[in-house]
Design a protein around this motif. Structure first.
Motif, mmCIF file in Angstrom:
data_model
loop_
_atom_site.group_PDB
_atom_site.id
_atom_site.type_symbol
_atom_site.label_atom_id
_atom_site.label_comp_id
_atom_site.label_asym_id
_atom_site.label_seq_id
_atom_site.Cartn_x
_atom_site.Cartn_y
_atom_site.Cartn_z
ATOM 1 N N GLY A 30 0.821 -1.206 0.000
ATOM 2 C CA GLY A 30 0.000 0.000 0.000
ATOM 3 C C GLY A 30 0.854 1.254 0.000
ATOM 4 O O GLY A 30 1.921 1.297 0.604
ATOM 5 N N GLY A 31 0.383 2.297 -0.668
ATOM 6 C CA GLY A 31 1.053 3.588 -0.660
ATOM 7 C C GLY A 31 2.019 3.774 -1.817
ATOM 8 O O GLY A 31 2.519 2.813 -2.401
ATOM 9 N N ASN A 32 2.277 5.035 -2.136
ATOM 10 C CA ASN A 32 3.196 5.392 -3.205
ATOM 11 C C ASN A 32 3.622 6.840 -3.045
ATOM 12 O O ASN A 32 2.888 7.664 -2.487
ATOM 13 N N VAL A 33 4.817 7.146 -3.521
ATOM 14 C CA VAL A 33 5.390 8.477 -3.380
ATOM 15 C C VAL A 33 6.107 8.843 -4.669
ATOM 16 O O VAL A 33 6.757 7.995 -5.288
ATOM 17 N N SER A 34 6.005 10.111 -5.067
ATOM 18 C CA SER A 34 6.786 10.606 -6.207
ATOM 19 C C SER A 34 7.408 11.945 -5.840
ATOM 20 O O SER A 34 6.798 12.768 -5.159
ATOM 21 N N LEU A 35 8.642 12.135 -6.305
ATOM 22 C CA LEU A 35 9.429 13.335 -6.018
ATOM 23 C C LEU A 35 9.961 13.898 -7.327
ATOM 24 O O LEU A 35 10.687 13.213 -8.053
ATOM 25 N N ARG A 36 9.600 15.133 -7.643
ATOM 26 C CA ARG A 36 10.098 15.771 -8.860
ATOM 27 C C ARG A 36 11.520 16.283 -8.637
ATOM 28 O O ARG A 36 11.811 16.917 -7.625
ATOM 29 N N LEU A 37 12.388 15.992 -9.599
ATOM 30 C CA LEU A 37 13.770 16.453 -9.562
ATOM 31 C C LEU A 37 14.068 17.307 -10.783
ATOM 32 O O LEU A 37 13.463 17.118 -11.845
ATOM 33 N N THR A 38 15.007 18.230 -10.646
ATOM 34 C CA THR A 38 15.395 19.043 -11.787
ATOM 35 C C THR A 38 16.444 18.301 -12.613
ATOM 36 O O THR A 38 17.104 17.366 -12.128
ATOM 37 N N LYS A 39 16.618 18.735 -13.839
ATOM 38 C CA LYS A 39 17.626 18.144 -14.715
ATOM 39 C C LYS A 39 19.009 18.290 -14.102
ATOM 40 O O LYS A 39 19.838 17.368 -14.149
ATOM 41 N N VAL A 71 10.143 7.777 -8.271
ATOM 42 C CA VAL A 71 8.825 7.265 -7.903
ATOM 43 C C VAL A 71 8.929 5.828 -7.413
ATOM 44 O O VAL A 71 9.765 5.050 -7.889
ATOM 45 N N THR A 72 8.081 5.484 -6.459
ATOM 46 C CA THR A 72 8.047 4.117 -5.940
ATOM 47 C C THR A 72 7.369 3.199 -6.950
ATOM 48 O O THR A 72 6.566 3.634 -7.776
ATOM 49 N N GLY A 73 7.696 1.906 -6.879
ATOM 50 C CA GLY A 73 7.231 0.957 -7.881
ATOM 51 C C GLY A 73 5.904 0.303 -7.551
ATOM 52 O O GLY A 73 5.488 0.225 -6.387
ATOM 53 N N THR A 74 5.243 -0.169 -8.581
ATOM 54 C CA THR A 74 3.975 -0.874 -8.393
ATOM 55 C C THR A 74 4.216 -2.211 -7.703
ATOM 56 O O THR A 74 5.156 -2.943 -8.022
ATOM 57 N N GLY A 75 3.354 -2.527 -6.740
ATOM 58 C CA GLY A 75 3.440 -3.798 -6.035
ATOM 59 C C GLY A 75 4.578 -3.912 -5.045
ATOM 60 O O GLY A 75 4.817 -4.994 -4.497
ATOM 61 N N LEU A 103 12.813 5.330 -18.455
ATOM 62 C CA LEU A 103 13.454 4.896 -17.215
ATOM 63 C C LEU A 103 14.939 5.207 -17.297
ATOM 64 O O LEU A 103 15.638 4.715 -18.181
ATOM 65 N N MET A 104 15.417 6.016 -16.345
ATOM 66 C CA MET A 104 16.812 6.451 -16.350
ATOM 67 C C MET A 104 17.646 5.741 -15.282
ATOM 68 O O MET A 104 18.867 5.683 -15.378
ATOM 69 N N TRP A 105 16.968 5.211 -14.265
ATOM 70 C CA TRP A 105 17.651 4.521 -13.161
ATOM 71 C C TRP A 105 16.613 3.730 -12.379
ATOM 72 O O TRP A 105 15.451 4.132 -12.270
ATOM 73 N N GLY A 106 17.020 2.595 -11.798
ATOM 74 C CA GLY A 106 16.154 1.839 -10.900
ATOM 75 C C GLY A 106 15.288 0.802 -11.595
ATOM 76 O O GLY A 106 15.501 0.459 -12.757
ATOM 77 N N PHE A 107 14.310 0.264 -10.848
ATOM 78 C CA PHE A 107 13.436 -0.813 -11.321
ATOM 79 C C PHE A 107 14.261 -1.874 -12.043
ATOM 80 O O PHE A 107 13.925 -2.318 -13.146
ATOM 81 N N ASN A 108 15.358 -2.284 -11.387
ATOM 82 C CA ASN A 108 16.333 -3.154 -12.066
ATOM 83 C C ASN A 108 15.884 -4.606 -12.196
ATOM 84 O O ASN A 108 16.620 -5.430 -12.730
ATOM 85 N N ASP A 109 14.683 -4.907 -11.712
ATOM 86 C CA ASP A 109 14.146 -6.260 -11.915
ATOM 87 C C ASP A 109 12.996 -6.257 -12.919
ATOM 88 O O ASP A 109 12.234 -7.217 -12.999
ATOM 89 N N GLY A 110 12.865 -5.157 -13.658
ATOM 90 C CA GLY A 110 11.805 -5.063 -14.654
ATOM 91 C C GLY A 110 10.550 -4.369 -14.170
ATOM 92 O O GLY A 110 9.531 -4.373 -14.870
ATOM 93 N N GLY A 111 10.604 -3.777 -12.991
ATOM 94 C CA GLY A 111 9.438 -3.122 -12.414
ATOM 95 C C GLY A 111 9.029 -1.850 -13.139
ATOM 96 O O GLY A 111 9.710 -1.373 -14.058
ATOM 97 N N GLU A 112 7.916 -1.282 -12.684
ATOM 98 C CA GLU A 112 7.359 -0.070 -13.277
ATOM 99 C C GLU A 112 6.863 0.863 -12.171
ATOM 100 O O GLU A 112 6.712 0.440 -11.019
ATOM 101 N N PRO A 113 6.578 2.129 -12.496
ATOM 102 C CA PRO A 113 6.042 3.050 -11.487
ATOM 103 C C PRO A 113 4.710 2.572 -10.932
ATOM 104 O O PRO A 113 3.986 1.784 -11.567
ATOM 105 N N THR A 114 4.378 3.050 -9.739
ATOM 106 C CA THR A 114 3.109 2.754 -9.099
ATOM 107 C C THR A 114 1.940 2.875 -10.063
ATOM 108 O O THR A 114 1.929 3.735 -10.959
ATOM 109 N N SER A 115 0.921 2.055 -9.858
ATOM 110 C CA SER A 115 -0.287 2.123 -10.686
ATOM 111 C C SER A 115 -1.021 3.448 -10.506
ATOM 112 O O SER A 115 -1.847 3.821 -11.351
ATOM 113 N N GLU A 116 -0.724 4.156 -9.413
ATOM 114 C CA GLU A 116 -1.339 5.464 -9.171
ATOM 115 C C GLU A 116 -0.535 6.594 -9.810
ATOM 116 O O GLU A 116 -0.844 7.775 -9.580
#
Length: 281
Positions: A30-39, A71-75, A103-116
């Motif tokens: 449960g839950g999800n978080v996203s953080l905007r970053l600058t270039k 952003v946190t991943g789905t599931g 995707l620029m970094w992370g989700f290294n097991d094939g994951g995706e952003p939260t469904s939300e």
């Protein structure tokens, strides 16, 4: 140059999600978080200079084209994120067309952003219009606030005034009050649209019987906003457990004193009491 996994953004995301889990606000996945970053913030670290994968999204986010989000991943379980950040979160960039993310970094097991994530992006768009410093959207399940949605009429004014009356810190931290939408199915663009519409006026939007969406300038500030709302809900719940008889409380004059002392810009509509909104006399 340090790798992105060593950045303060990954560290703070892992720390914040762990705190949310330990509070009991983000059980299981449960839950999800996203953080905007600058270039510039992204390019200060290595390992973010090439597209690893393209991930489609079911929302036209072209208004945010080129923006980066951690952003946190789905599931994913928040309790694991502190140990496996490169698996359970990802850095994405909104494509020019707005119908996918790079995707620029992370989700290294094939994951995706939260469904939300579409709902997050809708709220990011609205909050950016209100305050360009707003960069966080946080969704979690604060226990006592969710419990209130079963027993208190689903009115933004009634919820706001009730929570304001529980603790003087409340009107100081969220002087605009909180928004409440009807119950809707989560994980849909429809609930995202309804939430984003409320985000024009509020930084906290209650999803009845489910949780909240909250916005802020930083992870700490957004977490503290939710924490304050939930503390007031806990006090309300404790009062009900003690029999619900209120002998004294913070008054409307007390509100005015707090507004003057802390130079607040409150929601004037919510400052005016009426019989329909006075759950706490």
């Amino acid at each position: 140059m340090k790798d992105f996994i060593e950045s303060p953004y990954v560290r703070d995301m892992a720390k914040t999600t762990n705190n949310l889990y330990r509070h009991g606000w983000d059980e299981r996945n449960g839950g999800n978080v996203s953080l905007r970053l600058t270039k510039e913030e992204v390019e200060a670290f290595s390992g973010t200079d090439k597209v690893l994968r393209e991930i489609p999204i079911k929302f036209d986010a072209s208004e945010l084209a080129g923006k980066y989000y951690l952003v946190t991943g789905t599931g994913r379980y928040f309790k694991n994120m502190i140990d496996y950040p490169e698996r359970d979160m990802g850095l994405v960039r909104i494509s020019d067309a707005g119908n996918r993310v790079d995707l620029m970094w992370g989700f290294n097991d094939g994951g995706e952003p939260t469904s939300e994530f579409p709902a997050h992006l809708m709220s990011h768009i609205e909050r950016l219009k209100q305050n360009p410093n707003q960069r966080v959207i946080m969704h979690c399940h604060p226990t006592n606030l969710v419990a209130m949605t079963f027993t208190v009429p689903l009115s933004s004014k009634r919820f706001s005034r009730t929570l304001w009356k529980m603790h003087p810190e409340s009107i100081v931290v969220f002087p605009e009050g909180i928004g409440v939408i009807p119950y809707m199915c989560p994980g849909t663009n429809e609930i995202g649209e309804k939430t984003a519409a409320k985000m024009r006026d509020f930084r906290v939007v209650v999803w009845p019987h489910h949780g909240v969406f909250a916005a802020g300038d930083s992870l700490d500030e957004t977490y503290g906003l939710v924490e304050t709302v939930e503390k007031s809900a806990l006090i309300y719940t404790t009062i009900q457990q003690q029999g619900g008889v209120i002998l004294q409380s913070i008054t409307d004059k007390d509100f005015r004193d707090l507004i003057k002392r802390f130079d607040l810009k409150p929601n004037e509509e919510f400052l005016t009491p009426d019989a329909a909104t006075e759950l706490v006399k």
